[in-house]
Design a protein around this motif. Structure first.
Motif, PDB file in Angstrom:
ATOM      1  N   ALA A 113       0.303  -4.282  -4.631  1.00 15.90           N
ATOM      2  CA  ALA A 113       1.120  -3.243  -3.989  1.00 15.90           C
ATOM      3  C   ALA A 113       0.510  -1.860  -4.206  1.00 15.90           C
ATOM      4  N   ASP A 114       0.016  -1.591  -5.418  1.00 13.46           N
ATOM      5  CA  ASP A 114      -0.602  -0.298  -5.730  1.00 13.46           C
ATOM      6  C   ASP A 114      -1.830  -0.075  -4.861  1.00 13.46           C
ATOM      7  N   TYR A 115      -2.722  -1.057  -4.791  1.00 10.59           N
ATOM      8  CA  TYR A 115      -3.952  -0.914  -4.013  1.00 10.59           C
ATOM      9  C   TYR A 115      -3.669  -0.808  -2.519  1.00 10.59           C
ATOM     10  N   ASP A 116      -2.563  -1.423  -2.058  1.00 12.35           N
ATOM     11  CA  ASP A 116      -2.195  -1.368  -0.648  1.00 12.35           C
ATOM     12  C   ASP A 116      -1.454  -0.072  -0.291  1.00 12.35           C
ATOM     13  N   GLY A 117      -1.216   0.787  -1.279  1.00 16.63           N
ATOM     14  CA  GLY A 117      -0.539   2.058  -1.026  1.00 16.63           C
ATOM     15  C   GLY A 117       0.961   1.948  -0.909  1.00 16.63           C
ATOM     16  N   GLU A 118       1.528   0.840  -1.370  1.00 18.02           N
ATOM     17  CA  GLU A 118       2.970   0.616  -1.232  1.00 18.02           C
ATOM     18  C   GLU A 118       3.781   1.265  -2.347  1.00 18.02           C
ATOM     19  N   THR A 119       3.110   1.843  -3.335  1.00 18.61           N
ATOM     20  CA  THR A 119       3.831   2.435  -4.466  1.00 18.61           C
ATOM     21  C   THR A 119       3.784   3.960  -4.435  1.00 18.61           C
ATOM     22  N   GLY A 120       3.440   4.522  -3.278  1.00 15.06           N
ATOM     23  CA  GLY A 120       3.405   5.971  -3.142  1.00 15.06           C
ATOM     24  C   GLY A 120       2.023   6.568  -3.279  1.00 15.06           C
ATOM     25  N   GLY A 121       1.073   5.817  -3.756  1.00 15.75           N
ATOM     26  CA  GLY A 121      -0.299   6.301  -3.887  1.00 15.75           C
ATOM     27  C   GLY A 121      -1.097   5.998  -2.624  1.00 15.75           C
ATOM     28  N   PRO A 122      -2.360   6.346  -2.627  1.00 18.40           N
ATOM     29  CA  PRO A 122      -3.195   6.083  -1.440  1.00 18.40           C
ATOM     30  C   PRO A 122      -3.551   4.605  -1.314  1.00 18.40           C
ATOM     31  N   ARG A 128      -6.169   1.991  -1.129  1.00 17.13           N
ATOM     32  CA  ARG A 128      -7.529   2.004  -1.683  1.00 17.13           C
ATOM     33  C   ARG A 128      -8.536   1.371  -0.732  1.00 17.13           C
ATOM     34  N   GLY A 129      -9.808   1.629  -0.961  1.00 15.58           N
ATOM     35  CA  GLY A 129     -10.886   1.060  -0.170  1.00 15.58           C
ATOM     36  C   GLY A 129     -11.188  -0.376  -0.563  1.00 15.58           C
ATOM     37  N   PHE A 130     -10.485  -0.880  -1.544  1.00 17.09           N
ATOM     38  CA  PHE A 130     -10.632  -2.266  -1.982  1.00 17.09           C
ATOM     39  C   PHE A 130      -9.246  -2.875  -2.058  1.00 17.09           C
ATOM     40  N   GLU A 131      -9.214  -4.185  -2.167  1.00 16.68           N
ATOM     41  CA  GLU A 131      -7.941  -4.886  -2.254  1.00 16.68           C
ATOM     42  C   GLU A 131      -8.057  -6.031  -3.243  1.00 16.68           C
ATOM     43  N   LEU A 132      -6.930  -6.424  -3.783  1.00 20.10           N
ATOM     44  CA  LEU A 132      -6.853  -7.583  -4.663  1.00 20.10           C
ATOM     45  C   LEU A 132      -6.318  -8.716  -3.810  1.00 20.10           C
TER      46      LEU A 132
END
Length: 189
Positions: free
Chosen positions: A48-57, A59-63
């Motif tokens: 969720a963090d890497y996908d920008g679902e937690t308010g952040g950007p 990312r250029g990578f994904e888990l």
């Protein structure tokens, strides 16, 4: 044993950053010393963090979960950029395993991975993938009996070696020990 989610997530990131193959939740849990449910929750949080679902950007990578395990991947929209960047970099030196595998392929081509593995007595799958990615080895067909892919060397290898044809490689037999060292001359007769 840690179950503090932010600390656990950072520890998982450290492991995921260096793995070459997808890792199961069980292996990740063992690596960070945490229960599988806590690792599952932390992994979901990282996704969720890497996908920008937690308010952040975003990312250029994904888990991503692939083949029953988790691994970091470049996002698809950046594949061309990353491929161009990697291709423009000065290639690093080949490992001893890669050099040995490349020598077997060069002298025995066309050869399958299984044949190379039996000669080297180790698994060569990732090494062959590396050699293909570097453009030193290429697929040259399939084995008629097994259907296995056969590999051979490329013109790029010839260029790196400074030769015009694979036949210009030195003959291997004069470089090999004949096995006679250490035998008493009388016992050999």
């Amino acid at each position: 044993m840690t179950t503090d989610t932010p600390v656990l997530a950072r520890r998982l990131e450290a492991i995921l950053l260096i793995v070459d193959e997808p890792q199961s939740l069980v292996s990740l849990a063992a690596a960070v010393g945490a229960p599988v449910p806590a690792v599952r929750q932390a992994v979901e949080g990282l996704v969720a963090d890497y996908d920008g679902e937690t308010g952040g950007p975003r990312r250029g990578f994904e888990l991503r979960e692939v083949g029953g395990g988790w691994r970091l991947y470049v996002r698809e929209e950046h594949d061309d950029l990353v491929a161009e960047f990697v291709g423009a970099q000065t290639p690093s030196r080949l490992s001893q395993a890669a050099l040995e595998t490349l020598a077997v392929i060069a002298y025995k081509q066309p050869v399958t991975r299984g044949q190379v593995a039996s000669i080297r007595a180790v698994n060569v799958d990732s090494v062959v993938r590396t050699l293909v990615a570097r453009g030193l080895v290429t697929e040259v067909g399939q084995d008629a009996e097994t259907g296995a892919i056969r590999y051979g060397t490329t013109d790029a290898l010839l260029t790196h070696l400074g030769i015009n044809a694979i036949e210009e490689l030195p003959h291997i037999s004069p470089l090999l020990d004949d096995g006679a060292d250490g035998f008493d001359e009388e016992l050999v007769r």
